[in-house]
Design a protein around this motif. Structure first.
Motif, short mmCIF file in Angstrom:
data_model
loop_
_atom_site.label_atom_id
_atom_site.label_comp_id
_atom_site.label_asym_id
_atom_site.label_seq_id
_atom_site.Cartn_x
_atom_site.Cartn_y
_atom_site.Cartn_z
N VAL B 231 0.96 -1.08 0.00
CA VAL B 231 -0.06 0.13 0.12
C VAL B 231 0.86 1.36 0.03
O VAL B 231 1.84 1.41 0.90
N VAL B 232 0.84 2.09 -0.82
CA VAL B 232 1.62 3.42 -1.08
C VAL B 232 0.86 4.45 -0.44
O VAL B 232 -0.46 4.56 -0.65
N VAL B 233 1.33 5.04 0.73
CA VAL B 233 1.00 6.11 1.41
C VAL B 233 1.58 7.50 0.94
O VAL B 233 2.79 7.41 1.03
N SER B 234 0.94 8.27 0.46
CA SER B 234 1.28 9.89 0.35
C SER B 234 0.41 10.90 0.49
O SER B 234 -0.59 10.60 0.93
N GLY B 235 0.72 12.05 0.15
CA GLY B 235 -0.17 13.09 0.41
C GLY B 235 0.32 14.31 -0.33
O GLY B 235 1.40 14.38 -1.20
N PHE B 236 -0.27 15.44 0.03
CA PHE B 236 -0.09 16.71 -0.80
C PHE B 236 0.65 17.67 -0.02
O PHE B 236 1.25 18.56 -0.52
N SER B 237 1.21 17.25 1.36
CA SER B 237 1.92 18.20 2.18
C SER B 237 3.11 18.48 1.71
O SER B 237 3.39 19.81 1.48
N LYS B 238 3.97 17.66 1.49
CA LYS B 238 5.25 18.06 1.18
C LYS B 238 5.71 18.18 -0.15
O LYS B 238 6.52 19.21 -0.53
N ALA B 239 5.04 17.65 -1.11
CA ALA B 239 4.93 17.84 -2.60
C ALA B 239 4.41 19.46 -2.98
O ALA B 239 5.16 19.88 -3.77
N PHE B 240 3.30 19.83 -2.42
CA PHE B 240 2.68 20.96 -3.08
C PHE B 240 2.66 21.89 -1.71
O PHE B 240 1.83 22.84 -1.97
N ALA B 241 3.23 21.76 -0.75
CA ALA B 241 3.26 22.52 0.44
C ALA B 241 1.93 22.95 0.96
O ALA B 241 1.38 23.98 1.03
N MET B 242 1.18 21.73 1.16
CA MET B 242 -0.27 21.83 1.52
C MET B 242 -0.24 21.16 2.89
O MET B 242 -1.44 20.58 3.28
N THR B 243 0.61 21.29 4.04
CA THR B 243 0.43 20.60 5.30
C THR B 243 -1.02 20.89 5.85
O THR B 243 -1.54 20.14 6.23
N GLY B 244 -1.42 22.26 5.99
CA GLY B 244 -2.38 22.45 6.77
C GLY B 244 -3.60 22.15 6.11
O GLY B 244 -4.72 22.25 6.84
N TRP B 245 -3.79 21.84 5.10
CA TRP B 245 -4.98 21.21 4.33
C TRP B 245 -5.41 19.94 4.70
O TRP B 245 -6.55 19.59 4.69
N ARG B 246 -4.40 19.03 5.35
CA ARG B 246 -4.62 17.61 5.88
C ARG B 246 -5.19 16.83 4.73
O ARG B 246 -6.32 16.48 4.75
N LEU B 247 -4.63 16.54 3.83
CA LEU B 247 -5.18 15.78 2.74
C LEU B 247 -3.93 14.79 2.31
O LEU B 247 -2.83 15.21 2.01
N GLY B 248 -4.26 13.32 2.19
CA GLY B 248 -3.36 12.45 1.72
C GLY B 248 -4.03 11.24 0.94
O GLY B 248 -5.25 11.41 0.75
N TYR B 249 -3.42 10.54 0.62
CA TYR B 249 -4.02 9.08 -0.05
C TYR B 249 -3.33 7.85 0.05
O TYR B 249 -2.19 7.86 0.50
N ALA B 250 -4.12 6.69 -0.06
CA ALA B 250 -3.74 5.54 -0.04
C ALA B 250 -3.59 4.70 -1.53
O ALA B 250 -4.95 4.89 -1.70
N LEU B 251 -2.88 4.06 -2.05
CA LEU B 251 -2.93 3.34 -3.22
C LEU B 251 -2.80 1.83 -2.85
O LEU B 251 -1.60 1.72 -2.48
N GLY B 252 -3.38 0.83 -3.28
CA GLY B 252 -3.14 -0.27 -2.95
C GLY B 252 -4.17 -1.66 -3.47
O GLY B 252 -5.27 -1.14 -4.02
N PRO B 253 -3.99 -2.93 -3.05
CA PRO B 253 -4.82 -3.82 -3.44
C PRO B 253 -6.11 -3.74 -3.06
O PRO B 253 -6.60 -3.09 -1.76
#
Lengths: 159, 392
Positions: B231-253
């Motif tokens: 399961v890949v876990v990632s989000g928008f915080s670090k790549a798009f400087a969106m820490t305070g928006w609190r948004l991420g995602y999981a991709l997996g089976p």
């Protein structure tokens, strides 16, 4: 824009060593690029950005002068711009679009000194139709540098 | 009188509070403190992304989204991930939008781990994996990583910690706090160990966009045979400087994402929708923003690594995230002591490496998510500190 120029524009005091690190190149490459820029007149000089309000020399007044002129037949605005920039009091001269033609940034020790410079030296010049003087009352940011209180880092303490 | 001590759940009570808290508290009291401690970008969210959020508010689009996130966002995330990292996922069955990468980590561990199950966690690492494992009754098994291996997880170390109870491996690369990355060959070696086992992988790729040098980040899901167990876990915080928006995602089976979605549904309902609208814009038109920020981080990285080395620290070259992890053993001080003294004497805040696990002892985490000017000022003070330290 060339990244080296952008960095020097931000901070001309970066050492060649620092510039090389930031740019991921060698000091020699930085030195020769700067030398080339200086030779070709791309870099025209280096100067400090001074907050005169904080310095002891408190009596520094700056004004932005709007100037309407009649362009001269052969030389257009260039000749009159040269006349204006030859005064020591004039820091910058720009040709503008919009409601007036030339803009001069003028420095003096007092409001009166600047006002007299405009009325006695600038306004009487041939081709100058009218001037409007706007005094700078407070500087918040100059040359990309914030002069008033810097914004605080509001980021929370998160690991 | 309620006896809180005994009424609170023992597992919850026994979780150690982050030791860093007191440190942050001291730092926040100081007036002229120069901090290199913060683990989030110093950039603001790119304007066009903010605008997309604002527009959604302007139009009054303030309702819940589907539990797993807006379909358009899920589609955009899948398209983005395939474009950037070459792995495709199904937007309807293999994708979940979460409240930050943190929620995805929590959901994944809770979906998988029960009483006595072992979770392998490279040490040092981000601080959340261990407490979440413990609260569900799992056993956190740390796998030490070392400076001489550039803080990569090695196949040998991994193998030595696998037992019949091992259920999950956390793979947090690019790594917070060390800045270590796992290149394709390193991931292949890990994959080789996992093939033929039932061990699943939580690949925390939140810093995946922030790697330096010509090689890009390799997603563990792209390694042959690993997609079905990752399961890949990632989000928008670090790549798009969106820490305070609190948004991420999981991709997996699908079977794992389905259970994670169920837990998410009951705990959270759905991720904040304003953030989701903004994130669609980031996914679709944000690649240039990433390049810009990565270029800036890279400049700072070179400057700060060189700065620390010149001051006599051994500092391995980090290739990802925005941290360096210099060794402070030659000072004879513990990580805690070093950081405490540096803060008290020079008002510079950095984080003791042992806050991220025992293997971090003898190191400090230094964030370069700060302007060049700020970094230079901090280096100047650290130089003074080291000079005074030598005279002691």
């Amino acid at each position: 824009m060339d990244k080296l120029l952008k960095l020097l524009d931000e901070n001309a005091k970066y050492s060649n060593e620092e510039l090389a690190l930031i740019l991921g190149t060698t000091q020699e490459a930085v030195a020769s690029a700067i030398e080339k820029y200086e030779r070709e007149g791309v870099i025209k000089g280096y100067k400090a950005i001074i907050n005169w309000e904080k310095a002891d020399a408190k009596e520094l007044v700056t004004a932005l002068i709007e100037i309407k002129v009649t362009p001269r037949k052969a030389t257009g605005f260039d000749e009159i711009a040269r006349d204006i920039m030859s005064f020591d009091e004039v820091e910058s001269v720009y040709l503008m679009s919009g409601g007036f033609d030339l803009c001069a940034i003028v420095n003096g020790r007092t409001f009166r000194e600047v006002a007299l410079f405009v009325s006695q030296r600038l306004a009487p010049l041939d081709s100058v139709l009218s001037t409007a003087t706007h005094f700078v009352l407070s500087r918040y940011k100059d040359n990309g540098v914030i002069l008033c209180d810097e914004p605080v880092d509001e980021r929370g303490s998160v690991l | 009188m309620i006896d809180y001590e005994n009424i609170l759940d023992k597992k919850a009570r026994d979780i150690k509070p982050s030791g860093i808290r007191k440190f942050f508290d001291i730092a926040s009291e100081m007036k002229d403190v120069i901090s290199l401690s913060i683990g989030e970008p110093d950039f603001s969210t790119p304007w066009h992304v903010r605008q997309a959020g604002i527009q959604s508010l302007d139009k009054g689009k303030t309702w819940y989204s589907p539990n797993k996130g807006f379909s358009e966002l899920r589609a955009s995330v899948c398209e983005y991930f395939n474009r950037r990292f070459g792995v495709s996922f199904d937007k309807d069955t293999e994708t979940l939008i979460t409240v930050g990468g943190s929620e995805a980590i929590d959901l994944m561990i809770r979906s998988l781990i029960g009483e006595g199950d072992e979770v392998l966690i490279p040490d040092p690492s981000f601080v959340a994996y261990e407490p979440i494992t413990k609260i569900v009754g799992g056993v956190a098994v740390s796998v030490p990583t070392r400076e001489e291996d550039s803080f990569r997880l090695t196949a040998e170390d991994l193998k030595s910690k696998i037992t019949p109870k091992t259920k999950l491996l956390i793979l947090p690369y690019p790594n917070n706090p060390t800045g270590a990355v796992m290149r394709r060959s390193h991931l292949e070696a890990i994959a080789e160990v996992l093939r033929g086992t039932n061990i699943l992988v939580l690949s925390d790729e939140i810093y995946g966009e922030l790697t330096y040098g010509s090689e890009r980040h390799v997603s563990f899901a792209s390694i042959e045979g690993m997609r079905e167990r990752t399961v890949v876990v990632s989000g928008f915080s670090k790549a798009f400087a969106m820490t305070g928006w609190r948004l991420g995602y999981a991709l997996g089976p699908e079977p794992i994402i389905a259970v994670m979605t169920k837990l998410h549904q009951f705990a959270i309902m759905c991720a904040p929708t304003t953030a989701q609208y903004a994130a669609i814009e980031a996914m679709q038109n944000g690649d240039d923003d990433i390049e810009h920020m990565r270029g800036e981080y890279d400049s700072r990285r070179r400057l700060i690594v060189d700065g620390f080395r010149k001051l006599g620290f051994s500092c391995f070259e980090p290739e990802g995230a925005f941290y360096i992890f210099p060794c402070i053993k030659h000072t004879g001080l513990s990580s805690d002591k070093f950081c405490e003294r540096l803060l008290n004497e020079k008002h510079v805040a950095v984080i003791p490496g042992n806050a991220f696990g025992e293997s971090g002892e003898g190191y400090i985490r230094v964030s370069y998510s700060y302007s060049l000017k700020h970094i230079n000022e901090a280096l100047k003070r650290i130089k003074e500190f080291m000079e005074e330290e030598r005279k002691r």
